[in-house]
Design a protein around this motif. Sequence first.
Motif, short mmCIF file in Angstrom:
data_model
loop_
_atom_site.label_atom_id
_atom_site.label_comp_id
_atom_site.label_asym_id
_atom_site.label_seq_id
_atom_site.Cartn_x
_atom_site.Cartn_y
_atom_site.Cartn_z
N ALA A 229 0.85 -1.30 0.01
CA ALA A 229 0.09 0.01 -0.03
C ALA A 229 0.83 1.34 -0.04
CB ALA A 229 -0.95 -0.10 1.25
N GLN A 230 2.24 1.18 0.32
CA GLN A 230 3.07 2.33 0.36
C GLN A 230 3.34 2.67 -1.18
OE1 GLN A 230 6.01 2.38 3.89
NE2 GLN A 230 5.77 0.23 3.46
N GLY A 231 3.27 1.99 -1.97
CA GLY A 231 3.59 2.12 -3.31
C GLY A 231 4.73 1.36 -3.94
N THR A 282 1.78 2.67 -10.96
CA THR A 282 1.20 2.65 -9.41
C THR A 282 -0.37 2.85 -9.15
OG1 THR A 282 3.25 3.26 -8.50
CG2 THR A 282 1.30 3.79 -7.25
N ALA A 283 -0.85 3.84 -10.04
CA ALA A 283 -2.33 4.29 -10.27
C ALA A 283 -2.99 2.93 -10.67
CB ALA A 283 -2.23 5.25 -11.31
N ALA A 284 -2.57 2.04 -11.67
CA ALA A 284 -3.25 0.92 -12.40
C ALA A 284 -3.11 -0.06 -11.23
CB ALA A 284 -2.39 0.55 -13.54
N GLU A 301 -10.49 5.06 -13.74
CA GLU A 301 -10.24 4.79 -12.27
C GLU A 301 -8.78 5.14 -12.47
OE1 GLU A 301 -12.21 2.72 -8.86
OE2 GLU A 301 -10.36 1.52 -9.77
N THR A 302 -7.96 4.58 -13.04
CA THR A 302 -6.19 4.62 -13.32
C THR A 302 -5.87 6.03 -13.58
OG1 THR A 302 -6.17 2.20 -14.08
CG2 THR A 302 -4.32 3.59 -14.61
N GLU A 303 -6.76 6.64 -14.80
CA GLU A 303 -6.63 7.89 -15.04
C GLU A 303 -6.48 9.00 -13.87
OE1 GLU A 303 -5.13 9.29 -17.42
OE2 GLU A 303 -4.82 7.35 -18.57
N ARG A 304 -7.80 8.66 -13.05
CA ARG A 304 -8.07 9.57 -11.92
C ARG A 304 -6.95 9.28 -11.02
NH1 ARG A 304 -11.42 8.35 -7.53
NH2 ARG A 304 -12.26 6.55 -8.73
N PHE A 305 -6.42 8.06 -10.58
CA PHE A 305 -5.75 7.70 -9.47
C PHE A 305 -4.19 8.27 -9.97
CE2 PHE A 305 -8.01 3.74 -7.69
CZ PHE A 305 -8.91 4.52 -7.26
N PHE A 306 -3.96 8.36 -11.44
CA PHE A 306 -2.58 8.78 -11.63
C PHE A 306 -2.45 10.30 -11.39
CE2 PHE A 306 -0.23 11.09 -15.04
CZ PHE A 306 0.92 10.64 -14.66
N GLY A 307 -3.36 10.92 -11.30
CA GLY A 307 -3.32 12.54 -10.86
C GLY A 307 -2.98 12.50 -9.24
N GLN A 308 -3.26 11.61 -8.64
CA GLN A 308 -3.16 11.46 -6.89
C GLN A 308 -1.96 10.65 -6.49
OE1 GLN A 308 -6.88 9.98 -5.34
NE2 GLN A 308 -8.14 10.89 -7.10
N VAL A 309 -1.03 10.50 -7.62
CA VAL A 309 0.23 9.71 -7.20
C VAL A 309 1.35 10.65 -6.83
CG1 VAL A 309 1.95 8.36 -7.79
CG2 VAL A 309 -0.42 7.46 -8.50
N THR A 310 1.79 10.44 -5.63
CA THR A 310 2.87 11.35 -5.40
C THR A 310 4.26 10.74 -5.47
OG1 THR A 310 2.57 10.65 -3.11
CG2 THR A 310 1.33 12.55 -3.65
N ARG A 311 5.04 11.58 -5.97
CA ARG A 311 6.69 11.15 -6.03
C ARG A 311 7.43 11.72 -5.00
NH1 ARG A 311 7.50 12.25 -12.63
NH2 ARG A 311 5.42 11.98 -13.29
N ILE A 312 8.15 10.77 -4.26
CA ILE A 312 8.70 10.95 -3.19
C ILE A 312 10.49 10.80 -3.21
CG2 ILE A 312 9.08 10.85 -0.48
CD1 ILE A 312 6.20 9.97 -0.68
N PRO A 313 11.36 11.62 -3.54
CA PRO A 313 12.76 11.41 -3.72
C PRO A 313 13.09 10.75 -2.74
CG PRO A 313 12.36 13.77 -3.70
CD PRO A 313 11.16 12.98 -3.62
N LEU A 314 14.38 9.81 -2.77
CA LEU A 314 14.89 9.03 -1.68
C LEU A 314 16.26 9.11 -1.79
CD1 LEU A 314 12.54 5.88 -1.57
CD2 LEU A 314 12.49 7.77 -0.03
#
Length: 314
Positions: A229-231, A282-284, A301-314
């Motif tokens: 669930a973390q991605g 990740t959205a899919a 739904e995948t298109e909608r979730f894609f706009g909500q995915v966050t990118r976190i550099p590590l």
Amino acid sequence: MTEILTLTVNPALDLSTEAPAVIPDRKLRCTAPLVHPGGGGVNVSRAIANLGGDSHPMLAWGGPTGEMLVALLREEGLTPEPLGVDHPTRQSVSVRDQATGLQYRFMMPGPDWTTGDCDTARAAILAAIRPGALVIPSGSLPPGMPLDFFLDLQPAINAGGGRMMLDTSGEALRHAVDRAANLFALRMDHAEARELSGHPLVGIAEIAAYARDLRAGGVAEIVIIAAGAQGNVIACTDWVGLTRPPMVVPISKIGAGDSFVGAFALSISRGEDPVTACCRGTAAAASAVTTQGTALCRRDETERFFGQVTRIPL
């Protein structure tokens, strides 16, 4: 656009159902089963189709179960091509316990392959590879198939300007890592990464460090490790980080990884960068876990979730 070729050497007809409770020594009265074509590459092609893309699925099938699997694929608008090996196709069963929400998955091993079967499949694959193709072997290997089967196809794929993304498990995955296969992309989940590394990999930072190590060791240009669930953690040329999905209520985890690979591959085939492709994957995957059985991701739904995915550099 780059052609996508998916390869499934051990497909399965997937049955999924629910029972009030999964307990021993009793007849369990289940709901009417959902039936879907399955196996890694099969599901990757199905996910790509769900997302509005095209792919070229190749698989081995045989017997009544195999004919049913292929008929279902054709109903979904796909055109499967045979690998020339027609052993009876296996089945798999998943049962969701309604009392606990837990899911139980029963996977049959598949038929034994001979050296001749492997030679036949290899010839069919090499004849189907087009210049520049993105080749995706996905799913388990049948008994009797060498661990090097797909890795040995790389010279021919690379010679034509193609790239290989491998999504497998067990000893085949370990062999690819030990061999430093120099793949285009390699995907695994957190449990597989822990087993391969020999370390618990507690936390996203440790997962990212392992992904960096695999990439630096020549295993793949792009290494992706699913962290539930973390991605998804991705290590590629210009970026190492986490693509985090929105929160969803999961119904079934089956097909989430295949949906990820399908969306990732479709994005790469359209010329997008690996991090964007990872966000689409990740959205899919988030979409897939909200569906029953192996229905996989949904396009809207995948298109909608894609706009909500966050990118976190590590």
